[in-house]
Design an enzyme around this catalytic site. Structure first.
Site, PDB file in Angstrom:
ATOM      1  N   ASP A 212       0.822  -1.206   0.000  1.00  0.00           N
ATOM      2  CA  ASP A 212       0.000   0.000   0.000  1.00  0.00           C
ATOM      3  C   ASP A 212       0.862   1.266   0.000  1.00  0.00           C
ATOM      4  O   ASP A 212       0.549   2.240  -0.700  1.00  0.00           O
ATOM      5  CB  ASP A 212      -0.927  -0.012   1.219  1.00  0.00           C
ATOM      6  CG  ASP A 212      -2.313   0.515   0.900  1.00  0.00           C
ATOM      7  OD1 ASP A 212      -2.668   0.525  -0.295  1.00  0.00           O
ATOM      8  OD2 ASP A 212      -3.043   0.915   1.823  1.00  0.00           O
ATOM      9  N   ASP A 256      -9.293  -2.163   2.162  1.00  0.00           N
ATOM     10  CA  ASP A 256      -8.993  -1.658   3.491  1.00  0.00           C
ATOM     11  C   ASP A 256     -10.023  -2.094   4.521  1.00  0.00           C
ATOM     12  O   ASP A 256      -9.861  -1.832   5.716  1.00  0.00           O
ATOM     13  CB  ASP A 256      -8.922  -0.126   3.462  1.00  0.00           C
ATOM     14  CG  ASP A 256      -7.812   0.379   2.553  1.00  0.00           C
ATOM     15  OD1 ASP A 256      -6.771  -0.299   2.468  1.00  0.00           O
ATOM     16  OD2 ASP A 256      -7.988   1.440   1.911  1.00  0.00           O
TER      17      ASP A 256
END
Length: 422
Positions: A212, A256
């Site tokens: 990420d 997420d």
């Protein structure tokens, strides 16, 4: 207080509520279901299978799968970026829109069935009639579909969001329909995608932590793909307390939610397994603490987005929050060794029982002197008896040929006698 943007704060709060609600429901759905016991005298037809057909046991994600997850995710993400950059977004949004609409039918249908089963209760749900479609070709089962009556009645409800989403005439899809489809995808992913241990969970979160950071801070790839694709793989909330859309939306990628959610669901299953093992009340310390850590990490990520007015990799905050909360809880409770080595495998107890008699007891020979010799001799005697039984069978077969089986057995017994006298 006049400078406080309450519209934006309410948007963050709404997004936080959606993500937390999705993880909470998905974690509960990941718990193992207790089978319905039947007596031996119950008569069942071909249409009445075991009641445990409600939920199959899915494969668990292992550590080797977790290592590959960031690599596969990077390939898919970069592929989408290249398509968006060189071919535009219109046709890819059309293709993926239809794909997720079709998948959304089954996803929303399963989601609504789960809600209905929770509302009426498990026992009441099993009292509804069960309808089964079975297609056989000789002794082979080609197709087997089984639904209870309320499940069939909920099919139109599951189809409605996808139909409205696909035939929407607006330039951008409805945020409400996008959230509804995304929540159903998240719920089903959390109930099916299960980690096999906390070791695997830490590997997965650590790998995606760096994934990420690189794709958000190091390149424009993540932000470009997330803002270009208008498909239900993200949660949206309008930046307005009146739900007006003029200011746009706050956004949270579905990854997420699902990725940390699998770790939180694993914590809940560990709480459940620990309660079953100790025969105590089903408390949920690991689940509540990791869930609180997730909420804290997401609030931190939103604060950083608001402060710096730029996109943030949410897993930069969520991965450490979940991992550290697990270790802190395990250390505080003195259960780190047990939690770290625990494996979420429904078939593990049977394998352990089968393997236990095969473990040798030769270690005490080094530790306890004479007492160890007694233990060791006992162990050797057991093995010798086992060998004698095996060779006895072999001897019986050999006696039919050349009569040597009895001599081999005697040699074994003499050898064992010399061992005991020593």
């Amino acid at each position: 207080m006049e400078d406080v943007d309450w519209d934006l704060i309410s948007s963050y709060a709404g997004l936080l509520g959606l993500a937390s609600f999705s993880i909470y429901c998905g974690a509960l759905a990941s718990l193992p279901t207790s089978p319905n016991k039947r007596s031996a005298t119950d008569k069942r037809s071909i249409l009445q299978d075991d009641e445990v057909d409600e939920e199959d046991i899915p494969d668990r994600m292992s550590s080797s799968d977790a290592w590959m997850f960031p690599i596969i995710g990077s390939v898919v993400l970069f592929g989408l970026y290249m398509i968006v950059k060189y071919f535009g977004t219109e046709w890819i949004n059309w293709v993926l829109g239809w794909y997720f609409s079709i998948a959304g039918v089954g996803s929303v249908w399963k989601f609504t069935v789960s809600i209905a089963r929770f509302v009426v209760g498990k026992d009441r749900w099993r009292q509804f009639d069960r309808n089964r479609l079975l297609i056989l070709k000789g002794p082979l089962e080609i197709i087997s579909l089984s639904f209870r009556t309320p499940t069939l009645l909920l099919l139109p409800v599951g189809m409605l969001p996808s139909i409205l989403y696909s035939y929407s005439a607006a330039s951008r899809k409805s945020a409400f329909l996008t959230d509804l489809l995304a929540l159903s995808f998240s719920h089903n992913a959390l109930s099916i995608l299960k980690l096999d241990s906390f070791q695997t969970g830490c590997i997965l979160l650590s790998g995606l932590f760096f994934y990420d950071i690189y794709w958000v801070f190091g390149t424009e790839v993540m932000v470009k793909v997330a803002t270009s694709l208008d498909i239900p793989i993200k949660l949206l909330w309008p930046k307005s307390m009146s739900f007006a859309t003029e200011r746009g939306f706050t956004m949270l990628g579905l990854g997420d939610v699902v990725i940390p959610g699998t770790f939180i669901a694993l914590a809940l299953r560990y709480d459940h397994a620990r309660a079953q093992k100790t025969k105590t009340l089903f408390t949920k310390p690991y689940f509540f603490i990791t869930m609180t850590a997730y909420i804290t990490g997401l609030i931190t990520a939103m604060t950083m987005v608001h402060t710096f007015d730029t996109a943030q990799p949410a897993l930069l905050y969520l991965s450490p929050a979940c991992i550290l909360s697990f270790f802190a809880t395990a250390l505080a409770r003195g259960e780190l060794q047990d939690a770290w080595t625990w494996t979420d495998d429904p078939e593990q107890p049977q394998r352990t029982v089968e393997k236990a008699p095969l473990e040798p007891l030769a270690i005490p020979e080094i530790l306890n002197g004479n007492n160890a010799s007694q233990v060791l001799n006992g162990d050797v005697s057991c093995h010798a008896d086992a060998e004698m039984t095996e060779t006895g069978d072999e001897g019986a077969a050999e006696q039919q040929g050349d009569g040597t089986g009895e001599e081999k057995t005697k040699k074994k017994n003499k050898g064992r006698g010399r061992r005991k006298h020593n």
